[in-house]
Scaffold this motif. Structure first.
Motif, PDB file in Angstrom:
ATOM      1  N   LYS A  27       0.838  -1.205   0.000  1.00  0.00           N
ATOM      2  CA  LYS A  27       0.000   0.000   0.000  1.00  0.00           C
ATOM      3  C   LYS A  27       0.869   1.250   0.000  1.00  0.00           C
ATOM      4  N   MET A  28       1.916   1.231   0.827  1.00  0.00           N
ATOM      5  CA  MET A  28       2.809   2.378   0.873  1.00  0.00           C
ATOM      6  C   MET A  28       3.464   2.597  -0.487  1.00  0.00           C
ATOM      7  N   ALA A  29       3.931   1.515  -1.098  1.00  0.00           N
ATOM      8  CA  ALA A  29       4.569   1.638  -2.412  1.00  0.00           C
ATOM      9  C   ALA A  29       3.585   2.185  -3.437  1.00  0.00           C
ATOM     10  N   GLY A  30       2.348   1.716  -3.397  1.00  0.00           N
ATOM     11  CA  GLY A  30       1.338   2.212  -4.325  1.00  0.00           C
ATOM     12  C   GLY A  30       1.088   3.696  -4.163  1.00  0.00           C
ATOM     13  N   ALA A  31       1.234   4.180  -2.943  1.00  0.00           N
ATOM     14  CA  ALA A  31       0.967   5.593  -2.669  1.00  0.00           C
ATOM     15  C   ALA A  31       2.125   6.507  -3.021  1.00  0.00           C
ATOM     16  N   VAL A  32       3.370   6.078  -2.772  1.00  0.00           N
ATOM     17  CA  VAL A  32       4.467   7.041  -2.887  1.00  0.00           C
ATOM     18  C   VAL A  32       5.701   6.570  -3.639  1.00  0.00           C
ATOM     19  N   ALA A  33       5.802   5.286  -3.941  1.00  0.00           N
ATOM     20  CA  ALA A  33       7.066   4.786  -4.488  1.00  0.00           C
ATOM     21  C   ALA A  33       7.073   4.731  -6.008  1.00  0.00           C
ATOM     22  N   ASP A  34       8.281   4.783  -6.562  1.00  0.00           N
ATOM     23  CA  ASP A  34       8.458   4.560  -7.999  1.00  0.00           C
ATOM     24  C   ASP A  34       8.294   3.083  -8.322  1.00  0.00           C
ATOM     25  N   GLY A  35       8.620   2.237  -7.356  1.00  0.00           N
ATOM     26  CA  GLY A  35       8.536   0.809  -7.584  1.00  0.00           C
ATOM     27  C   GLY A  35       8.661   0.038  -6.298  1.00  0.00           C
ATOM     28  N   ILE A  36       8.539  -1.268  -6.421  1.00  0.00           N
ATOM     29  CA  ILE A  36       8.651  -2.136  -5.256  1.00  0.00           C
ATOM     30  C   ILE A  36       9.454  -3.367  -5.657  1.00  0.00           C
ATOM     31  N   HIS A  37      10.378  -3.759  -4.782  1.00  0.00           N
ATOM     32  CA  HIS A  37      11.210  -4.941  -4.997  1.00  0.00           C
ATOM     33  C   HIS A  37      10.622  -6.064  -4.157  1.00  0.00           C
ATOM     34  N   VAL A  38      10.235  -7.146  -4.812  1.00  0.00           N
ATOM     35  CA  VAL A  38       9.591  -8.269  -4.148  1.00  0.00           C
ATOM     36  C   VAL A  38      10.654  -9.276  -3.735  1.00  0.00           C
ATOM     37  N   HIS A  39      10.448  -9.918  -2.603  1.00  0.00           N
ATOM     38  CA  HIS A  39      11.361 -10.951  -2.137  1.00  0.00           C
ATOM     39  C   HIS A  39      11.354 -12.117  -3.122  1.00  0.00           C
ATOM     40  N   PRO A  40      12.490 -12.785  -3.310  1.00  0.00           N
ATOM     41  CA  PRO A  40      12.526 -13.907  -4.265  1.00  0.00           C
ATOM     42  C   PRO A  40      11.596 -15.070  -3.913  1.00  0.00           C
ATOM     43  N   LEU A  41      11.216 -15.208  -2.644  1.00  0.00           N
ATOM     44  CA  LEU A  41      10.288 -16.276  -2.272  1.00  0.00           C
ATOM     45  C   LEU A  41       8.865 -15.746  -2.455  1.00  0.00           C
ATOM     46  N   HIS A  42       8.285 -16.057  -3.589  1.00  0.00           N
ATOM     47  CA  HIS A  42       6.942 -15.587  -3.916  1.00  0.00           C
ATOM     48  C   HIS A  42       6.319 -16.571  -4.900  1.00  0.00           C
ATOM     49  N   SER A  43       5.101 -16.270  -5.294  1.00  0.00           N
ATOM     50  CA  SER A  43       4.405 -17.103  -6.281  1.00  0.00           C
ATOM     51  C   SER A  43       3.502 -16.205  -7.110  1.00  0.00           C
ATOM     52  N   VAL A  44       3.005 -16.735  -8.194  1.00  0.00           N
ATOM     53  CA  VAL A  44       2.040 -15.999  -9.001  1.00  0.00           C
ATOM     54  C   VAL A  44       0.797 -15.712  -8.153  1.00  0.00           C
ATOM     55  N   HIS A  45       0.415 -16.682  -7.327  1.00  0.00           N
ATOM     56  CA  HIS A  45      -0.732 -16.485  -6.431  1.00  0.00           C
ATOM     57  C   HIS A  45      -0.492 -15.282  -5.521  1.00  0.00           C
ATOM     58  N   TYR A  46       0.691 -15.189  -4.928  1.00  0.00           N
ATOM     59  CA  TYR A  46       1.027 -14.051  -4.072  1.00  0.00           C
ATOM     60  C   TYR A  46       0.921 -12.746  -4.853  1.00  0.00           C
ATOM     61  N   ARG A  47       1.498 -12.730  -6.043  1.00  0.00           N
ATOM     62  CA  ARG A  47       1.458 -11.515  -6.862  1.00  0.00           C
ATOM     63  C   ARG A  47       0.016 -11.089  -7.143  1.00  0.00           C
ATOM     64  N   ASN A  48      -0.811 -12.052  -7.518  1.00  0.00           N
ATOM     65  CA  ASN A  48      -2.178 -11.721  -7.924  1.00  0.00           C
ATOM     66  C   ASN A  48      -3.131 -11.449  -6.772  1.00  0.00           C
ATOM     67  N   THR A  49      -2.950 -12.127  -5.632  1.00  0.00           N
ATOM     68  CA  THR A  49      -3.923 -11.990  -4.545  1.00  0.00           C
ATOM     69  C   THR A  49      -3.471 -11.108  -3.394  1.00  0.00           C
ATOM     70  N   ARG A  50      -2.190 -10.836  -3.301  1.00  0.00           N
ATOM     71  CA  ARG A  50      -1.698 -10.008  -2.197  1.00  0.00           C
ATOM     72  C   ARG A  50      -0.990  -8.735  -2.689  1.00  0.00           C
ATOM     73  N   LEU A  51       0.022  -8.905  -3.528  1.00  0.00           N
ATOM     74  CA  LEU A  51       0.844  -7.766  -3.935  1.00  0.00           C
ATOM     75  C   LEU A  51       0.071  -6.749  -4.776  1.00  0.00           C
ATOM     76  N   LEU A  52      -0.459  -7.178  -5.903  1.00  0.00           N
ATOM     77  CA  LEU A  52      -1.123  -6.229  -6.811  1.00  0.00           C
ATOM     78  C   LEU A  52      -2.327  -5.544  -6.168  1.00  0.00           C
ATOM     79  N   PRO A  53      -3.204  -6.269  -5.444  1.00  0.00           N
ATOM     80  CA  PRO A  53      -4.308  -5.573  -4.776  1.00  0.00           C
ATOM     81  C   PRO A  53      -3.833  -4.567  -3.728  1.00  0.00           C
ATOM     82  N   SER A  54      -2.764  -4.902  -3.005  1.00  0.00           N
ATOM     83  CA  SER A  54      -2.232  -4.001  -1.990  1.00  0.00           C
ATOM     84  C   SER A  54      -1.668  -2.721  -2.624  1.00  0.00           C
ATOM     85  N   VAL A  55      -0.918  -2.873  -3.700  1.00  0.00           N
ATOM     86  CA  VAL A  55      -0.385  -1.706  -4.419  1.00  0.00           C
ATOM     87  C   VAL A  55      -1.550  -0.861  -4.957  1.00  0.00           C
TER      88      VAL A  55
END
Length: 157
Positions: A47-75
């Motif tokens: 959420k913070m990155a979506g509000a003020v950042a140029d970008g966000i660096h995701v930890h290497p331990l992730h999944s497509v599910h994480y990207r779609n259900t947690r990261l993108l909605p939060s941003v």
């Protein structure tokens, strides 16, 4: 959270050498726009990155599910809080890969990748990554193997 946004914004601005244009009023955030106490704290960063950042660096331990259900909605929530398009936030999403043309070429790298995933997965803060994919309890087992200094078990869990 608002203080964290301010600090991160100041760091980003100072690193660009343009300290003069930063001010809290430029953020246009209400105190609770990014801070939702009912949400797991680690997802506030999206959420913070979506509000003020140029970008966000995701930890290497992730999944497509994480990207779609947690990261993108939060941003998207953070971006919406300030009237911003979430596509303005660059996503740097590294992956753990095992290159090679043959199984023999990949064998050692595959073992190292499995140990790396096991090491990250042993960290209790990343248990949700496994739980979300239906592997409940795997993180606790990995943590047990890590404490026993058993890299073979980390790779084979």
């Amino acid at each position: 959270m608002t203080q964290l946004i301010g600090v991160c914004t100041m760091i980003a601005v100072r690193s660009k050498g343009q300290e003069s244009w930063w001010s809290r009023s430029n953020l246009r955030l209400e105190a609770n726009a990014v801070n939702n106490s009912s949400e797991v704290p680690r997802f506030r960063y999206g959420k913070m990155a979506g509000a003020v950042a140029d970008g966000i660096h995701v930890h290497p331990l992730h999944s497509v599910h994480y990207r779609n259900t947690r990261l993108l909605p939060s941003v998207a929530v953070g971006a919406a809080a300030v009237g911003r398009d979430p596509s303005e936030v660059d996503l740097l999403i590294p992956s753990i890969i095992v290159p090679g043309d043959t199984p023999e070429e990949r064998a050692d790298l595959l073992t190292l990748a499995r140990i790396r995933i096991g090491f990250y997965g042993a960290t209790k803060n990343y248990a949700y990554q496994f739980d979300d994919l239906g592997f409940d309890g795997v993180s606790a087992e990995l943590n047990r193997h890590l404490k026993a200094d058993d890299s073979t078990a980390l790779a084979n869990e």
